[in-house]
Design a protein around this motif. Structure first.
Motif, PDB file in Angstrom:
ATOM      1  N   ASP A 189     -22.362 -32.471  32.225  1.00 45.19           N
ATOM      2  CA  ASP A 189     -23.337 -31.891  31.320  1.00 45.19           C
ATOM      3  C   ASP A 189     -22.908 -30.839  30.493  1.00 45.19           C
ATOM      4  N   GLN A 219     -20.170 -31.972  27.893  1.00 43.58           N
ATOM      5  CA  GLN A 219     -20.737 -32.524  26.764  1.00 43.58           C
ATOM      6  C   GLN A 219     -21.367 -31.603  25.701  1.00 43.58           C
ATOM      7  N   LEU A 220     -22.009 -30.396  26.585  1.00 42.09           N
ATOM      8  CA  LEU A 220     -22.580 -29.467  25.595  1.00 42.09           C
ATOM      9  C   LEU A 220     -21.600 -28.774  24.892  1.00 42.09           C
ATOM     10  N   ALA A 246     -18.417 -29.724  24.058  1.00 42.62           N
ATOM     11  CA  ALA A 246     -17.974 -30.884  23.080  1.00 42.62           C
ATOM     12  C   ALA A 246     -19.027 -31.039  21.982  1.00 42.62           C
ATOM     13  N   GLU A 247     -20.325 -31.097  21.939  1.00 42.54           N
ATOM     14  CA  GLU A 247     -21.208 -31.219  21.100  1.00 42.54           C
ATOM     15  C   GLU A 247     -21.080 -30.083  20.358  1.00 42.54           C
ATOM     16  N   GLN A 248     -21.210 -28.730  20.726  1.00 44.90           N
ATOM     17  CA  GLN A 248     -21.201 -27.450  20.111  1.00 44.90           C
ATOM     18  C   GLN A 248     -19.706 -27.312  19.341  1.00 44.90           C
ATOM     19  N   GLN A 249     -18.537 -27.614  19.732  1.00 43.29           N
ATOM     20  CA  GLN A 249     -17.382 -27.587  19.137  1.00 43.29           C
ATOM     21  C   GLN A 249     -17.294 -28.634  18.055  1.00 43.29           C
ATOM     22  N   ALA A 250     -17.861 -29.697  18.207  1.00 43.94           N
ATOM     23  CA  ALA A 250     -18.099 -30.819  16.932  1.00 43.94           C
ATOM     24  C   ALA A 250     -18.986 -30.192  15.879  1.00 43.94           C
ATOM     25  N   GLU A 251     -19.862 -29.502  16.174  1.00 48.59           N
ATOM     26  CA  GLU A 251     -20.703 -28.900  15.317  1.00 48.59           C
ATOM     27  C   GLU A 251     -20.152 -27.863  14.304  1.00 48.59           C
ATOM     28  N   ARG A 252     -19.327 -27.087  15.125  1.00 50.42           N
ATOM     29  CA  ARG A 252     -18.552 -25.832  14.552  1.00 50.42           C
ATOM     30  C   ARG A 252     -17.400 -26.502  13.822  1.00 50.42           C
ATOM     31  N   GLN A 310     -17.625 -29.381  12.134  1.00 43.89           N
ATOM     32  CA  GLN A 310     -18.349 -29.953  11.040  1.00 43.89           C
ATOM     33  C   GLN A 310     -18.729 -29.096   9.921  1.00 43.89           C
TER      34      GLN A 310
END
Length: 109
Positions: free
Chosen positions: A92, A95-96, A98-104, A106
């Motif tokens: 968890d 995943q969190l 990774a999602e934050q990194q992907a948003e940054r 982007q």
């Protein structure tokens, strides 16, 4: 070496190994290391896929089952459950992050 001396040595070595496993399984980091080994051993997965790797995977599975049955399950009633919970929590967090990194990333585009 006498037979009795060999028995005593084997008993003492077994005790040392049990104590080492106890030390490893009492820490979150140690349980994570063991979990990472188990992931490579297929203890709860099908190993037969009808190809040349079946025997190799079956051998790995035997090692994983040995670790579970001889070391983890006898250690403490809650050890395996703790390992499962800790792994789920770790995934968890990963995943969190990774999602934050992907948003940054982007947002930087």
């Amino acid at each position: 070496m006498t037979e009795r001396l060999a028995e005593i040595m084997a008993e003492r070595r077994a005790l040392e190994v049990r104590q080492a496993w106890d030390t490893v399984l009492r820490t979150r980091e140690g349980r994570l290391v063991i979990w990472s080994i188990l992931e490579r051993c297929y203890p709860f997965a099908q190993t037969h896929h009808g190809n040349e790797m079946d025997g190799w995977r079956a051998g790995q599975r035997e090692v994983g089952l040995m670790i579970l049955n001889e070391r983890i399950f006898p250690h403490d009633v809650g050890t395996f459950a703790a390992m499962q919970t800790e792994h789920a929590e770790l995934m968890d967090r990963i995943q969190l992050a990774a999602e934050q990194q992907a948003e940054r990333e982007q947002a930087d585009e």
